[in-house]
Design an enzyme around this catalytic site. Structure first.
Site, PDB file in Angstrom:
ATOM      1  N   THR A  48      56.200  56.171  -9.448  1.00  0.00           N
ATOM      2  CA  THR A  48      55.846  56.857 -10.691  1.00  0.00           C
ATOM      3  C   THR A  48      54.815  56.039 -11.457  1.00  0.00           C
ATOM      4  O   THR A  48      53.964  56.587 -12.145  1.00  0.00           O
ATOM      5  CB  THR A  48      57.104  57.079 -11.567  1.00  0.00           C
ATOM      6  OG1 THR A  48      58.046  57.836 -10.814  1.00  0.00           O
ATOM      7  CG2 THR A  48      56.778  57.818 -12.848  1.00  0.00           C
ATOM      8  N   TYR A 139      63.686  49.499  -2.441  1.00  0.00           N
ATOM      9  CA  TYR A 139      63.308  50.840  -2.901  1.00  0.00           C
ATOM     10  C   TYR A 139      63.100  51.712  -1.676  1.00  0.00           C
ATOM     11  O   TYR A 139      62.084  51.640  -1.006  1.00  0.00           O
ATOM     12  CB  TYR A 139      62.051  50.724  -3.756  1.00  0.00           C
ATOM     13  CG  TYR A 139      61.526  51.991  -4.379  1.00  0.00           C
ATOM     14  CD1 TYR A 139      62.176  53.218  -4.261  1.00  0.00           C
ATOM     15  CD2 TYR A 139      60.349  51.961  -5.108  1.00  0.00           C
ATOM     16  CE1 TYR A 139      61.677  54.354  -4.842  1.00  0.00           C
ATOM     17  CE2 TYR A 139      59.834  53.100  -5.701  1.00  0.00           C
ATOM     18  CZ  TYR A 139      60.498  54.302  -5.559  1.00  0.00           C
ATOM     19  OH  TYR A 139      59.984  55.442  -6.135  1.00  0.00           O
ATOM     20  N   LYS A 169      67.447  51.177  -4.548  1.00  0.00           N
ATOM     21  CA  LYS A 169      66.990  52.339  -5.325  1.00  0.00           C
ATOM     22  C   LYS A 169      66.825  53.433  -4.277  1.00  0.00           C
ATOM     23  O   LYS A 169      65.855  53.476  -3.541  1.00  0.00           O
ATOM     24  CB  LYS A 169      65.682  52.060  -6.053  1.00  0.00           C
ATOM     25  CG  LYS A 169      65.221  53.274  -6.852  1.00  0.00           C
ATOM     26  CD  LYS A 169      63.923  53.031  -7.576  1.00  0.00           C
ATOM     27  CE  LYS A 169      63.651  54.245  -8.441  1.00  0.00           C
ATOM     28  NZ  LYS A 169      62.294  54.707  -8.391  1.00  0.00           N
ATOM     29  N   SER A 171      66.011  56.777  -3.122  1.00  0.00           N
ATOM     30  CA  SER A 171      65.257  58.002  -3.390  1.00  0.00           C
ATOM     31  C   SER A 171      65.022  58.697  -2.054  1.00  0.00           C
ATOM     32  O   SER A 171      63.912  58.923  -1.617  1.00  0.00           O
ATOM     33  CB  SER A 171      63.920  57.673  -4.071  1.00  0.00           C
ATOM     34  OG  SER A 171      64.144  57.039  -5.296  1.00  0.00           O
TER      35      SER A 171
END
Length: 174
Positions: A48, A139, A169, A171
Site C-alpha cells: 500500500t 509479509y 502478515k 495477505s
C-alpha cells in the site's frame, strides 16, 4: 526486543505531491487520523505504501519522518524493509532498528523468487539479522509477490532459524 503487536495495525499509503515527489508533511496528519480512530500501529512502506515504486533514499526518508512523528506517542511504527535487493533490505532493517521501530516486516524478493521454504527462510533470516533487537514479520502476499509457499511450513522451518520471528502478515487467499 519489544513484544508482539496487538490491536489494529494499519498499512498506510505513502503521500506524494502532484509531481510524484514524497510529501512528508502529510505524515503527521496521517498519524493523527490513525490515532483518533483507534489504530495502535502503522505499517509503512509495504505494498500500500508503494515500496517497489520508491527509491532507497525515499524509503529511508519516509521511515525517518514516521519515526519522528510517532516518537513519544502511543502509535507504534512497523517498517516494511523487504526489497528485491537483499542488501537494500538489510540497510532498511538496520535503519528501522536505529529509529526504534516496534517491528519490521519484509516481503521476499519477487523477481528472483525463493523457490523453496528453506530458501525463503534464509532470505528472511538474512534481513532479520540486520535488526536483531526488533521483531520480524514475514509479509506473505502471493498475489503480488508470485511466491506460493506454505506458511505453516515456513513457520515450522523459521522458528528456530530466525530468533526475532514474531509472525506473518498474512495477505494470502489460501
Amino acid at each position: 526486543m519489544t513484544g508482539k503487536l496487538h490491536g489494529l495495525v494499519a498499512a498506510t499509503h505513502t503521500p506524494f505531491d502532484a509531481e510524484g515527489r514524497l510529501k512528508l508533511s502529510v505524515v503527521e496528519q496521517q498519524a493523527a487520523h490513525l490515532h483518533r480512530n483507534g489504530v495502535t500501529a502503522v505499517c509503512i512502506g509495504g505494498s500500500t505504501g508503494e515500496c517497489h515504486s520508491l527509491a532507497l533514499a525515499e524509503r529511508r526518508a519516509l521511515a525517518e519522518e514516521w519515526a519522528a512523528v510517532v516518537k513519544g506517542s502511543p502509535l507504534k511504527l512497523v517498517v516494511h524493509v523487504g526489497a528485491n535487493c537483499l542488501a537494500d533490505a538489510r540497510m532498511l532493517a538496520e535503519q528501522a532498528q536505529q529509529l526504534k521501530a516496534a517491528a519490521i516486516a519484509a516481503m521476499a524478493p519477487s523477481y528472483f523468487k525463493p523457490g523453496t521454504v528453506d530458501v525463503l527462510v534464509e532470505c528472511c533470516r538474512d534481513v532479520a539479522a540486520a535488526a536483531p533487537a526488533v521483531p520480524f514479520y514475514f509479509y506473505d502476499i502471493p498475489v503480488l509477490s508470485g511466491i506460493h509457499l506454505s506458511m505453516p511450513d515456513f513457520l515450522d522451518a523459521a522458528t528456530d532459524r530466525i530468533p526475532t520471528l514474531a509472525g506473518i502478515k498474512f495477505s494470502n487467499l489460501d
